[in-house]
Design an enzyme around this catalytic site. Sequence first.
Site: not given
Length: 784
Positions: A499, A501-502, A616
């Site tokens: 994945g 993500g930020g 987050d």
Amino acid sequence: MKSENYSRIKISFVALCFFILTPLCHGDDTITSSHSLSGDQTIVSAGRIFELGFFQPGNSSNYYIGIWYKQVSEQTIVWVANRDNPISDKQYSELRILNGNLVLTNGSKTPIWSTNSSSTTSKSAEAVLQDDGNLVLRDEHNSTLWQSFDHPTHTWLPGSKLGIDKKTRTVQHLTAWKNTDDPAAGLFSLELDPNGTSQYYILWNETEVYWTSGTWDAEHQIFSLVPEMRLNYIYNFSYVDNENESYFIYSVKDPSTISRFIMDVSGQIKQLTWLSDTQEWNLFWSQPRQQCEVYAYCGAFGICNQNSLPFCNCLRDFEPTSNSDWNLNDYSRGCARETPLNCGNHTARKDKDCFLSYPNMRLPEQPLSVTAANSEECQSICLNNCSCTAYAYDGGGGCSIWIGDLLDMAQLSDGDVSGKTLYVRLAVSNFSSSSKKKMSICGVIGVVAGVTMAFCFRLFVWKYKWHKTTTTKRIEDSLIVFGYEDLQNATKNFSDKLGEGGFGTVFKGTLPDSSVIAVKKLKSISQGEKQFQTEISTIGTIQHVNLVRLRGFCSDGRKKLLVYDYMPNGSLNNHLFHEKDSEVLDWKTRYRIAVGTARGLAYLHEKYKDCIIHCDIKPENILLDAEFCAKITDFGLAKLVGQEFSRVLTIMRGTRGYLAPEWISGVAITAKVDVYSYGMMLFELVSGHRNTMQSNDGKVNFFPNWVASEITKGGKDILSILDDRLEGNGDGEEVRKICKVAWWCIQDDENHRLSMGQVVQILEGVSDVSMPPIPQSLQIFLGH
Ligand SMILES: *[C@@H]1O[C@H](CO)[C@@H](O)[C@H](O)[C@H]1NC(C)=O
Ligand SMILES: *[C@@H]1O[C@H](CO)[C@@H](O)[C@H](O)[C@H]1NC(C)=O
Ligand SMILES: *[C@@H]1O[C@H](CO)[C@@H](O)[C@H](O)[C@H]1NC(C)=O
Ligand SMILES: *[C@@H]1O[C@H](CO)[C@@H](O)[C@H](O)[C@H]1NC(C)=O
Ligand SMILES: *[C@@H]1O[C@H](CO)[C@@H](O)[C@H](O)[C@H]1NC(C)=O
Ligand SMILES: *[C@@H]1O[C@H](CO)[C@@H](O)[C@H](O)[C@H]1NC(C)=O
Ligand SMILES: *[C@@H]1O[C@H](CO)[C@@H](O)[C@H](O)[C@H]1NC(C)=O
Ligand SMILES: *[C@@H]1O[C@H](CO)[C@@H](O)[C@H](O)[C@H]1NC(C)=O
Ligand SMILES: *[C@@H]1O[C@H](CO)[C@@H](O)[C@H](O)[C@H]1NC(C)=O
Ligand SMILES: *[C@@H]1O[C@H](CO)[C@@H](O)[C@H](O)[C@H]1NC(C)=O
Ligand SMILES: *[C@@H]1O[C@H](CO)[C@@H](O)[C@H](O)[C@H]1NC(C)=O
């Protein structure tokens, strides 16, 4: 026919008597000089709320004078007269008025208990049991000589005061029963601070304070350390402080609610309400929250374990001092050695005593600090003093020893990093083979991990080598420093992407010991090397079952990678929003995920020594392990990534996602931003789709608004708001609870939001929550 007539006559006779006799029977709630109590006789308050008489608690063979609820099916005692002086026979004992006092005498007419009020001249005193549960002794001028409300035992009833009489300098206590069979004063008591502040203390043995309410905050009507009182909509507490006295008094807002506040035998204060539907007491609130926070609950040499039942166990080779007390859940007398120590016994064999190690413990109270260069020296200091029962070595010369009883120990859960290892002294003769194998240390200290701490990062193991390690557990609480090539090999050159993500991209990998890992390649890091390592070492110490464990890291120039445990069930968003390739999470699982995530966040916010704000929280950052247990990932990274994260935020601004309003308004950020995001996520957990969704007609719907309008419209089945894929299979009560919690979490004013600790309590059913107001910023959508 005849018998029916007969019974009808009988009934009307009884009714007649009742009506005729009522005025005469007015004294049913009163003890007078001509009306005393013995045997099974009782008096009942005028409104038939409370009853007073002799009672026998549990399996005890003793009798006491007490007051209980007339209407509560399970006899519940709220006050005891002779708690420390039981009587053995109720037939010949008598509660009566004697020289202006209410006196209990036993079979040989010896006074066992008395109200001892100063005015003894009054000849015609009377004791009346009132509907509020107060037993009042009045003289012939109707002035109060004595009242049971001034002498509470373990229950604080609505309408009674609990405080300090400044003139007589007396402090009222609520004192727990010794055990469920014995109302005698136990070790735990509650009192208002005798020094005159508006806070309550819970004490052990009248000396050790182990809980405090914090002072009263009149504006918010809460005790400062009990913020969940904000959610209380049942009780009305008020504080009175004048030249004569200071006290709290409380009332129940709905007068039909039967409610009591007790100092329980467990050492916790509890508020309970009676549920007449199910005929049981419902716990509304209790403090301290955890049993093991009660001081010395398990007594000397007992260990408290929050995750086991019973909570108390003896140390190995110790046994309960009193098995009968132990069986009544009274652990206060603790445990005693099965075999005496050899130390100081000249007739014994010359064996030295041994030490058994107990890892991950909350250490006992009152250690003595001594100086010792290393663990061996610490041990030998203890070994050479026959009164020394245990030691602990903290590294860096920190040696603690204990003389005499070991009190207030607790076995901590694996996730708790505050645990220490305690070495307990035992007679060598009683080292069973099993304990020997497990952890005996006789004279020689165990193998110290052969790692030199060359750097200040105490928790680091710098010299990591593949071939030297066989199991990953070998060094607990430590981070592994990986080489870049090692991770390149483990992830097959970063080929299996999990994945993005930020904070960076995540890859799956396998270590040579075949454990599976997730490797996060961080985006640019604004911090220097040293700062980076400090941050990482902090993150490495944060461990909790609901947090993804950081195993190690790699720092190779600009390349920064983090290595985590791999979570086989991926992230929550995949299960919630991508229906095709994942199984539907049933309601139970969703609820567990909500609770687990809350626990993890509560740990970050409240338990860890510095509050860690995640910043987050969203379904992408909630991972699921093989059992679908929620684990939060990416905690601590906001600070690490710093500027980069600000940029991510900027992009997110303006969309109504998980961002609390204060991100946008630019005020200081507190842990409540996570609460907001968590609340938003709860709505998604319920609905199974993103909160903001474009409907077919192109209009943007906002799910929380829809929920609110459904709830405020009322009547509608709560389960209709559930994810369609659940086909209405859910627990209505839990859905309602989650929605209420979610609403409280997304309040505009961060002060109105719950704390994560409160969320956990509510979801676990320990406390309740009222209907939240609808946030201003959302009200406009509702159009009414
Ligand atoms: C009384 O004792 C019996 C047997 O000894 C036990 O089963 C029961 O639970 C006890 N009741 C209470 C209230 O302690
Ligand atoms: C009454 O109490 C006294 C003093 O405690 C005691 O000596 C006496 O035996 C008791 N009498 C009965 C019948 O229990
Ligand atoms: C009453 O006074 C006697 C003697 O002064 C004392 O022993 C007893 O404990 C007192 N009882 C109460 C209920 O205070
Ligand atoms: C005695 O006082 C109580 C309250 O203090 C009151 O309710 C009651 O009516 C009074 N009784 C008489 C006979 O004055
Ligand atoms: C209360 O007062 C006593 C003596 O005056 C003092 O020793 C104690 O520290 C005070 N406690 C608190 C909590 O202020
Ligand atoms: C409680 O304190 C008293 C003296 O203050 C002491 O004698 C007693 O042993 C203590 N109780 C326990 C269980 O330690
Ligand atoms: C709470 O109790 C105080 C004092 O008894 C009273 O003045 C106040 O009106 C009560 N408030 C509510 C909301 O019942
Ligand atoms: C305090 O007690 C005195 C004497 O009993 C009384 O006159 C006064 O009104 C009391 N003050 C308050 C605030 O109740
Ligand atoms: C001393 O040791 C002997 C033999 O092991 C034992 O019988 C005796 O009870 C011990 N004495 C004490 C005071 O522990
Ligand atoms: C053991 O240590 C305690 C506390 O330091 C001390 O009071 C005691 O005298 C010591 N006993 C011996 C035999 O050294
Ligand atoms: C040692 O402990 C065990 C239980 O752990 C007990 O059965 C035994 O009697 C004790 N004493 C000796 C000398 O083994």
